[in-house]
Design a protein around this motif. Structure first.
Motif, PDB file in Angstrom:
ATOM      1  N   ALA A   1      41.481 -41.048  57.713  1.00 52.49           N
ATOM      2  CA  ALA A   1      42.617 -40.137  57.589  1.00 52.49           C
ATOM      3  C   ALA A   1      42.530 -39.031  58.633  1.00 52.49           C
ATOM      4  O   ALA A   1      41.450 -38.571  58.983  1.00 52.49           O
ATOM      5  CB  ALA A   1      42.654 -39.538  56.186  1.00 52.49           C
ATOM      6  N   ARG A   2      43.673 -38.630  59.098  1.00 53.44           N
ATOM      7  CA  ARG A   2      43.739 -37.624  60.148  1.00 53.44           C
ATOM      8  C   ARG A   2      43.510 -36.211  59.638  1.00 53.44           C
ATOM      9  O   ARG A   2      43.023 -35.370  60.380  1.00 53.44           O
ATOM     10  CB  ARG A   2      45.079 -37.709  60.839  1.00 53.44           C
ATOM     11  N   GLU A   3      43.914 -35.962  58.392  1.00 57.53           N
ATOM     12  CA  GLU A   3      43.837 -34.594  57.893  1.00 57.53           C
ATOM     13  C   GLU A   3      44.008 -34.583  56.377  1.00 57.53           C
ATOM     14  O   GLU A   3      44.588 -35.504  55.805  1.00 57.53           O
ATOM     15  CB  GLU A   3      44.957 -33.779  58.557  1.00 57.53           C
ATOM     16  N   HIS A   4      43.517 -33.516  55.762  1.00 58.83           N
ATOM     17  CA  HIS A   4      43.707 -33.280  54.331  1.00 58.83           C
ATOM     18  C   HIS A   4      44.094 -31.823  54.148  1.00 58.83           C
ATOM     19  O   HIS A   4      43.589 -30.946  54.850  1.00 58.83           O
ATOM     20  CB  HIS A   4      42.427 -33.566  53.543  1.00 58.83           C
ATOM     21  N   ARG A   5      44.953 -31.587  53.155  1.00 61.39           N
ATOM     22  CA  ARG A   5      45.341 -30.219  52.824  1.00 61.39           C
ATOM     23  C   ARG A   5      45.417 -30.083  51.313  1.00 61.39           C
ATOM     24  O   ARG A   5      45.904 -30.981  50.623  1.00 61.39           O
ATOM     25  CB  ARG A   5      46.708 -29.919  53.453  1.00 61.39           C
ATOM     26  N   THR A   6      44.910 -28.967  50.796  1.00 56.85           N
ATOM     27  CA  THR A   6      45.006 -28.664  49.367  1.00 56.85           C
ATOM     28  C   THR A   6      46.078 -27.604  49.167  1.00 56.85           C
ATOM     29  O   THR A   6      46.065 -26.566  49.830  1.00 56.85           O
ATOM     30  CB  THR A   6      43.667 -28.157  48.809  1.00 56.85           C
ATOM     31  N   PHE A   7      46.993 -27.886  48.245  1.00 57.76           N
ATOM     32  CA  PHE A   7      48.054 -26.945  47.883  1.00 57.76           C
ATOM     33  C   PHE A   7      47.834 -26.481  46.454  1.00 57.76           C
ATOM     34  O   PHE A   7      47.221 -27.182  45.650  1.00 57.76           O
ATOM     35  CB  PHE A   7      49.432 -27.622  47.976  1.00 57.76           C
ATOM     36  N   GLY A   8      48.360 -25.313  46.140  1.00 60.84           N
ATOM     37  CA  GLY A   8      48.299 -24.817  44.773  1.00 60.84           C
ATOM     38  C   GLY A   8      49.059 -25.749  43.841  1.00 60.84           C
ATOM     39  O   GLY A   8      49.959 -26.473  44.266  1.00 60.84           O
TER      40      GLY A   8
END
Length: 169
Positions: free
Chosen positions: A114-121
């Motif tokens: 995977a190129r990227e991961h992001r955590t959101f509220g």
């Protein structure tokens, strides 16, 4: 040629579905053809150029539907650009700093390249399913901590990244 995008998600109480829809909307605004679907319902990913997979976090684990999706479609996903996201913190922390992926998501990142991961509220409100969720809401620690401006900005930035460099394996 318009890029085809799948946004697949795993959710229990709908918060992650809302984030996935916002990602799909932002990608469409960038001229992409985006479909947003529950991960458990996706049978084939071969018609998509890139895939975004998201899952709610429960007690430090990524939603089982997101995990199963990543396993089930691994060989096809290795030939596509893949981004991951998580939803979950029930406080403003996701907007204040980068929250690293939990162990299961780190594993999926490696296995899918995977190129990227992001955590959101996340969001947890009255009527949530599950004993632990109800306990959290009843204790006053629930609420909606999703930042839709940040979600849209992330998806817009994702749309601007080149996809053609994905090697066929």
């Amino acid at each position: 040629m318009t890029q085809r995008v799948l946004v697949a998600y795993g959710t229990r109480n709908g918060s992650t579905a809302g984030i996935a829809e916002a990602i799909g909307d932002a990608l469409r605004a960038q001229g992409m053809e985006a479909q947003v679907r529950p991960a458990a319902e996706v049978e084939d990913v071969t018609s998509y150029d890139l895939v975004v997979v998201g899952g709610a976090l429960y007690m430090g684990r990524w939603h089982v539907d997101a995990v199963r999706f990543a396993r089930r479609h691994r060989s096809e996903l290795l030939n596509r650009a893949v981004w991951l996201f998580s939803s979950g913190p029930l406080d403003p922390s996701a907007g204040e700093r980068d929250i690293p992926p939990v162990r299961g998501v780190r594993r999926a990142m490696i296995r899918l390249d995977a190129r990227e991961h992001r955590t959101f509220g996340g969001r947890l409100e009255k009527g949530a399913r599950g004993r632990m969720a109800r306990t959290i809401v009843e204790s006053g620690r629930g609420g909606d901590f999703r930042d839709f401006d940040a979600i849209s900005a992330w998806a817009t930035a994702l749309a601007a990244k080149p996809v053609a460099a994905v090697p066929l394996r």
